[in-house]
Design a protein around this motif. Structure first.
Motif, PDB file in Angstrom:
ATOM      1  N   TYR A 178       0.830  -1.215   0.000  1.00 62.37           N
ATOM      2  CA  TYR A 178       0.000   0.000   0.000  1.00 62.37           C
ATOM      3  C   TYR A 178       0.860   1.259   0.000  1.00 62.37           C
ATOM      4  N   ALA A 179       2.177   1.114  -0.173  1.00 61.61           N
ATOM      5  CA  ALA A 179       3.056   2.280  -0.302  1.00 61.61           C
ATOM      6  C   ALA A 179       4.065   1.959  -1.385  1.00 61.61           C
ATOM      7  N   GLU A 180       3.603   1.338  -2.471  1.00 66.12           N
ATOM      8  CA  GLU A 180       4.506   0.847  -3.499  1.00 66.12           C
ATOM      9  C   GLU A 180       5.103   1.967  -4.349  1.00 66.12           C
ATOM     10  N   LEU A 181       4.478   3.136  -4.320  1.00 61.42           N
ATOM     11  CA  LEU A 181       4.899   4.178  -5.248  1.00 61.42           C
ATOM     12  C   LEU A 181       6.277   4.702  -4.885  1.00 61.42           C
ATOM     13  N   GLU A 182       7.078   5.014  -5.914  1.00 61.70           N
ATOM     14  CA  GLU A 182       8.457   5.430  -5.674  1.00 61.70           C
ATOM     15  C   GLU A 182       8.539   6.880  -5.208  1.00 61.70           C
ATOM     16  N   TRP A 183       9.729   7.290  -4.818  1.00 62.89           N
ATOM     17  CA  TRP A 183       9.870   8.528  -4.060  1.00 62.89           C
ATOM     18  C   TRP A 183       9.375   9.794  -4.751  1.00 62.89           C
ATOM     19  N   PRO A 184       9.524   9.950  -6.090  1.00 62.75           N
ATOM     20  CA  PRO A 184       8.979  11.207  -6.649  1.00 62.75           C
ATOM     21  C   PRO A 184       7.471  11.295  -6.471  1.00 62.75           C
ATOM     22  N   ILE A 185       6.789  10.141  -6.613  1.00 61.08           N
ATOM     23  CA  ILE A 185       5.334  10.151  -6.441  1.00 61.08           C
ATOM     24  C   ILE A 185       4.985  10.351  -4.970  1.00 61.08           C
ATOM     25  N   ASP A 186       5.823   9.793  -4.082  1.00 58.33           N
ATOM     26  CA  ASP A 186       5.609  10.013  -2.646  1.00 58.33           C
ATOM     27  C   ASP A 186       5.608  11.501  -2.326  1.00 58.33           C
ATOM     28  N   ILE A 187       6.562  12.218  -2.936  1.00 59.00           N
ATOM     29  CA  ILE A 187       6.626  13.665  -2.696  1.00 59.00           C
ATOM     30  C   ILE A 187       5.373  14.334  -3.248  1.00 59.00           C
ATOM     31  N   TRP A 244       4.367  -1.987   8.717  1.00 57.31           N
ATOM     32  CA  TRP A 244       3.036  -2.438   9.175  1.00 57.31           C
ATOM     33  C   TRP A 244       2.413  -1.464  10.143  1.00 57.31           C
ATOM     34  N   TRP A 245       3.237  -0.617  10.760  1.00 61.99           N
ATOM     35  CA  TRP A 245       2.683   0.550  11.462  1.00 61.99           C
ATOM     36  C   TRP A 245       1.941   1.374  10.432  1.00 61.99           C
ATOM     37  N   TYR A 246       2.561   1.537   9.260  1.00 59.36           N
ATOM     38  CA  TYR A 246       1.908   2.279   8.180  1.00 59.36           C
ATOM     39  C   TYR A 246       0.731   1.483   7.605  1.00 59.36           C
ATOM     40  N   GLY A 247       1.015   0.232   7.212  1.00 55.12           N
ATOM     41  CA  GLY A 247       0.009  -0.554   6.485  1.00 55.12           C
ATOM     42  C   GLY A 247      -1.263  -0.716   7.292  1.00 55.12           C
ATOM     43  N   HIS A 248      -1.096  -1.025   8.573  1.00 52.33           N
ATOM     44  CA  HIS A 248      -2.260  -1.208   9.428  1.00 52.33           C
ATOM     45  C   HIS A 248      -3.032   0.098   9.569  1.00 52.33           C
TER      46      HIS A 248
END
Lengths: 338, 721
Positions: B131-140, B211-215
């Motif tokens: 659920y956080a697969e996107l790479e860093w430019p997209i994260d920004i 999993w802190w994030y995923g949950h």
């Protein structure tokens, strides 16, 4: 009697039915326990509690060490005794409760007959009609203001037409919350700090020891376990076709459907990398040759299966299927087969 | 409390308008992405039954699955959140959105991120973190758009004409701040190149942060904003007062405080230290009541309106949604008990569980809100109530047909994994036997999913006809008195009212409450070294293995293969010694996985020959008849791209991987040497390719053969603490 209970005393017939059932079951249980021959429940004693009983508990089965008054009983008996005790106490309580209710109602009846004016004074006028205990329990657990009266608890704010009531927190929900919050420190203490605390690694070690003992106990009951020291070549058609089935499922991906070889060597020629005697083939299948990529099958195939598939492989000798892989290993002479 | 204050009559009314166009935009987006996301999900479900549907590299399951989850969560539900928030926020605060420009920047920015995801994920550009697969430019990009949304949210709150914030807005605020914290925390990564990064944390620590994030992505993206929507749309649609104001206070604060702690329940029986696992368990149990507080307040609000529920498709959808929420939030804590998790984890039970949540709760609430909003902003009745009712039944049955086969499949497969013969060997020693057994259930699941998807198609048709019939009221006129102090003062009010008129304090309070749990768990994991006992034999990956590992990530192997042997007899008998935390210290990111569609791979190193892996990757059916894994022939067609290798080595050195000084200059040489060795070995067993040593397949084989080989089995004789 029944009419008195149901109509005058206002006791719900379901309550009576429950009480009668309870009494009957309890009496039956007593009879069974007291008059059973001792030998027959020895059987029960011998049944260890299966792991699955612990499925919904939180920890692996504790090791049996029971001090205290129930020390002499097995786990099953302890649980049974505990449940019986609770049922018995609940039964006593409901009997006593029933007696008190009947007495109160009898008093109310007498007062109504002789001194009706006194009724208000003794606070018994609201006594009827009685509601069943579960109705009262339900109301106590839900504690919601009825819809007809909710105008009294509408809060004085509204947001885009949405209003809010000031109902109490549902007591059952509050109880659930408190219970789970109370569970947390208890479980943490139990799982991390108490003497019963078992780490995942310790639980694993226990599981392995128990399993090993079970397997050894089972193997002790089996005569003539087949291994590479005593394995015999099977020639009957059933065994060979069973071996063929295993071969097609497990061996063919690497050795070819007809044993012609592929990732692994050709099994139909007379050249062998790890020996061509039945005992050699058996050992190679069982333990594998990890350096060469041959998997150990002892964790997937039973000794009898390995015997069958080894016999099938040796039955392929000289079949010379198409696309055979070039020979690997040493020439092996046929007389050592038997 | 019972008397009603009227606003001071002298105040006079202010006239303003609500922006309905932005609501329309988000409504269209959620419908469209819903269709897309669910279609991709159906494709993934069908690939399990018909592996031939893995047509190209871009459409293999390993890349399609993250596309599906991202589309469902961030595109379908994300736009659903914004639709509901932009509609309800304006009305609850009696003001127009703070800035139209920000609204549309938010809208287009979010759609751009979705498009970027839809392009990069099939290309294999992924961090592999669920659920956080996107790479860093997209994260920004996500962070920027999210901040725009935040400014718009708080700007609107600042310009409100309603003194107090309604419970829905508390949930919106908590959502905004927590998603910000989670997104930043889980995206701490060092870029290697434009489309590649390595995370700050490695191994166990990375798993815990993930999993802190995923949950909490489930908690604060799929749950809290939707509870906010429920608190607005359900009482509106039912025209009933909310059941209990105090219940909403308690369950709001308890929910956001406790949820954060429960992340480790995704890692039970893994190499995560036991204490963190136990915390995950108890906080999950404590979550039952706060979650159910939301369900109760929803369902009890409908007291006296159940006759309407029978008639109104909007309410029907909402009732099933809230019920599904209650079911899923009871099941979740139960799955967090160690003994239940030992059965459920890595199986389809988990997949069934989350789909009760997403299809039932998020999906059906979104449908309810869509059926509620569109007729209102287009000033026309719904085109067909009958079609909406049909949609309701298709959605409900779709959820059941989807979930039940997966529960069944999960239990079946788990039981088969654990079944021993009395001789002490696994009854189903071949993993494939346990897959074959559940294929019919996978087919049924795809059937259930297609019913659900067909329902959405029906809804889109119904909504399109509705929209065509009406005319958008782009700026809906409204009037309200200006913000004024309560004439009677605040004496005697309920204590919580204090914070309800102070958005800043509410924001700060919510932030503190959500930070506590995460810090309490992550801080000791990162700071206290004894949590990850070092193992001397564990070495960094060689350059070739590192490249192979990045290919493993690109192909999304972790979507079907775990790398975590749990300490169970059934796992050590099948895979080898159980995994230990010290083995993962160079794993950036961790690749523990969460689902075993195929077998665990942590101990696969050295188990098979290189040539077996070669054959298996070219065509899994050749070595494993009946396998549903897709073939990867492009690994032999493509040359390994090593341009980033020096940068990768330097990045990892900066993160603490002990490569020798200036190793970035020698790494390529080492890579070539190891590749030649592997290629020579393959050539001996008959692989005929002159440029084999330069191909990708060599790297991934090298990585697979390295997996789990650093420690020797006998080091596990005694239990470790």
């Amino acid at each position: 009697m029944a009419k008195y209970l149901l109509q005058d005393a206002g006791v719900n017939w379901l309550a009576i039915l429950a009480l009668l059932t309870f009494t009957a079951v309890f009496a039956l249980a007593l009879v069974l326990v007291l008059f059973r021959r001792k030998g027959s429940y020895r059987e029960v004693e011998r049944q260890p509690l299966r792991d699955s009983y612990y499925l919904l508990l939180l920890a692996p089965a504790p090791t049996p060490a029971y001090p205290g008054p129930l020390g002499g009983l097995t786990e099953l008996q302890q649980v049974a005794a505990f449940v019986m005790l609770i049922v018995f106490l609940l039964g006593c309580w409901s009997l006593i409760d029933l007696c008190f209710q009947l007495m109160a109602r009898q008093r109310a009846r007498l007062i109504r007959q002789h001194r009706p004016a006194l009724l208000r004074h003794v606070e018994l006028e609201q006594l009827e009609p009685a509601r069943a205990w579960w109705q009262r329990l339900y109301e106590r657990l839900t504690d919601a203001v009825p819809i007809e009266e909710e105008a009294a608890i509408v809060l004085d704010h509204e947001y885009d037409g949405v209003r809010e009531l000031d109902n109490n927190l549902p007591p059952w929900w509050k109880g659930l919350f408190y219970a789970t919050v109370a569970f947390a420190p208890l479980y943490l203490y139990y799982a991390e700090f108490s003497d019963f605390a078992v780490s995942n690694a310790e639980a694993y070690a226990t599981e392995m020891t128990l399993a090993e003992a079970q397997v050894q106990a089972y193997l002790a009951t089996q005569e003539n376990t087949i291994d590479e020291s005593n394995v015999m070549l099977l020639e009957e058609a059933n065994a060979i076709s069973a071996g063929q089935r295993v071969f097609q499922a497990k061996c063919a991906p690497c050795h070819g459907k007809a044993g012609e070889g592929g990732i692994g060597p050709n099994l139909t020629d007379r050249y062998w990398l790890h020996g061509g005697a039945l005992t050699d083939v058996f050992r190679t299948i069982k333990n594998g040759v990890p350096d060469k990529g041959m998997i150990a099958w002892k964790n997937e195939l039973r000794p009898r299966d390995i015997q069958e598939v080894a016999s099938y492989i040796l039955s392929l000798q000289g079949t010379d299927p198409p696309n055979g892989k070039e020979p690997q290993g040493d020439l092996f002479t046929a007389q050592t087969f038997k | 409390m019972t008397q009603l204050h009227k606003s001071p009559p002298t105040a006079g009314l202010e006239h303003f308008t609500y922006d309905n166009r932005i609501v329309k935009y988000f409504a269209y987006a959620t419908s469209l992405w819903g269709l897309v996301g669910m279609s991709v999900g159906l494709l993934a479900a069908l690939q399990m039954v018909f592996p031939a549907l893995n047509i190209t590299a871009e459409t293999t399951f390993g890349r399609i699955r993250p596309l599906h989850t991202n589309a469902a969560i961030f595109a379908f539900v994300g736009n659903g959140i914004f639709m509901g928030v932009y509609y309800s926020l304006q009305r609850l605060l009696k003001t127009r959105m703070f800035s139209g420009t920000l609204s549309y920047l938010h809208f287009y920015g979010w759609q751009a991120i979705i498009l970027a995801a839809a392009l990069t994920l099939p290309l294999g550009i992924t961090t592999s973190k669920e659920y956080a697969e996107l790479e860093w430019p997209i994260d920004i990009g996500i962070a920027l758009v999210w901040i725009l949304f935040g400014i718009n949210l708080f700007g609107t709150i600042a310009r409100r004409r309603e003194r107090h914030l309604y419970v829905a807005i508390w949930f919106y605020i908590a959502t905004w701040v927590t998603v910000t914290v989670l997104h930043i925390g889980n995206s701490l990564e060092l870029p290697v190149s434009l489309w590649k990064s390595y995370p700050l944390f490695a191994g166990v620590q990375d798993a815990l942060v993930q999993w802190w994030y995923g949950h909490n992505a489930v908690a604060f993206f799929l749950t809290t904003p939707y509870l906010g929507l429920m608190y607005y749309f359900l009482p509106k649609a039912a025209n009933r007062p909310v059941f209990s104001y105090r219940l909403s206070i308690i369950h709001f604060w308890a929910l956001i405080f406790i949820y954060i702690w429960a992340g480790p329940h995704h890692l039970l029986y893994t190499s995560l230290p036991d204490w963190a696992q136990s915390l995950g368990t108890v906080f999950s149990i404590m979550l039952i009541a706060p979650s159910w507080g939301g369900m109760l307040n929803g369902l009890l609000t409908l007291r006296g309106a159940w006759d309407k529920v029978r008639e109104d498709p909007v309410l029907k959808m909402m009732v099933v949604a809230v019920t599904a929420y209650g079911m899923a939030t009871l099941e979740g804590p139960l799955l967090s008990l160690r003994s239940v998790n030992a059965i459920s984890h890595y199986t389809d039970w988990t997949v069934g569980h989350v789909h009760v949540g997403t299809l039932g709760w998020n999906g059906m609430l979104t449908f309810g809100v869509l059926y509620f909003i569109l007729p209102r902003i287009f000033r026309t009745p719904l085109y067909s109530r009958r079609l909406a009712n049909v949609h309701f039944w298709m959605a409900t049955l779709g959820v059941i047909f989807y979930a039940v086969p997966l529960y069944w499949a999960g239990w079946t497969q788990s039981a088969m994994w654990k079944q021993f013969l009395p001789e002490g060997i696994l009854q189903y020693g071949n993993f494939l036997e346990t897959v074959d057994a559940i294929l019919p259930l996978y087919a049924l699941r795809a059937f259930g999913g297609s019913i659900y998807l067909a329902g959405v198609v029906l809804m889109v048709y119904n909504l399109v006809r509705t929209v065509r019939r009406g005319k958008l009221v782009a700026n809906e006129a409204a009037a309200a008195p200006p913000l004024s102090d309560s004439p009677a003062g605040h004496r005697g009010e309920y204590w919580h009212r204090w914070i309800e008129r102070r958005p800043v304090q509410l924001l700060v309070g919510a932030t503190i409450v959500v930070l506590i749990g995460g810090l309490a768990e992550i801080f000791p994991m990162v700071m206290v070294e004894s949590n990850v006992p070092r193992i001397a034999a564990v070495q960094p990956y060689t350059p070739l293995e590192l490249e192979g590992r990045d290919l493993y990530i690109r192909e999304g192997c972790n979507n079907c293969h775990s790398q975590m042997v749990r300490p169970f007899r059934s796992e050590t008998a099948r895979y080898g010694p159980y995994s230990m935390s010290g083995e993962f210290i160079y794993d950036r990111p961790h690749l523990w996985g969460s689902k075993r569609t195929g077998p665990d791979l942590h101990r696969v190193g050295g188990k098979y020959l290189d040539s077996w892996h070669f054959e298996h990757l070219m065509d899994p059916q050749r070595t494993s008849p009946g396998s549903i894994m897709p073939p990867y022939p492009w690994l032999l067609d493509r040359k390994l791209d090593v341009t980033d290798l020096p940068a990768k080595i330097r990045t990892l050195q900066r993160l603490g991987t002990p490569y020798p000084a200036r190793y970035d200059r020698r790494a390529l040489e080492d890579l070539r040497r190891q590749a030649r060795d592997v290629a020579d070995g393959l050539r001996e067993s008959g692989v005929d390719d002159p440029e084999l040593a330069e191909k990708e397949i060599v790297a991934i084989i090298a990585y697979l053969q390295r997996l789990g080989t650093d420690i020797q089995p006998e080091s596990q004789g005694t239990p470790q603490n």
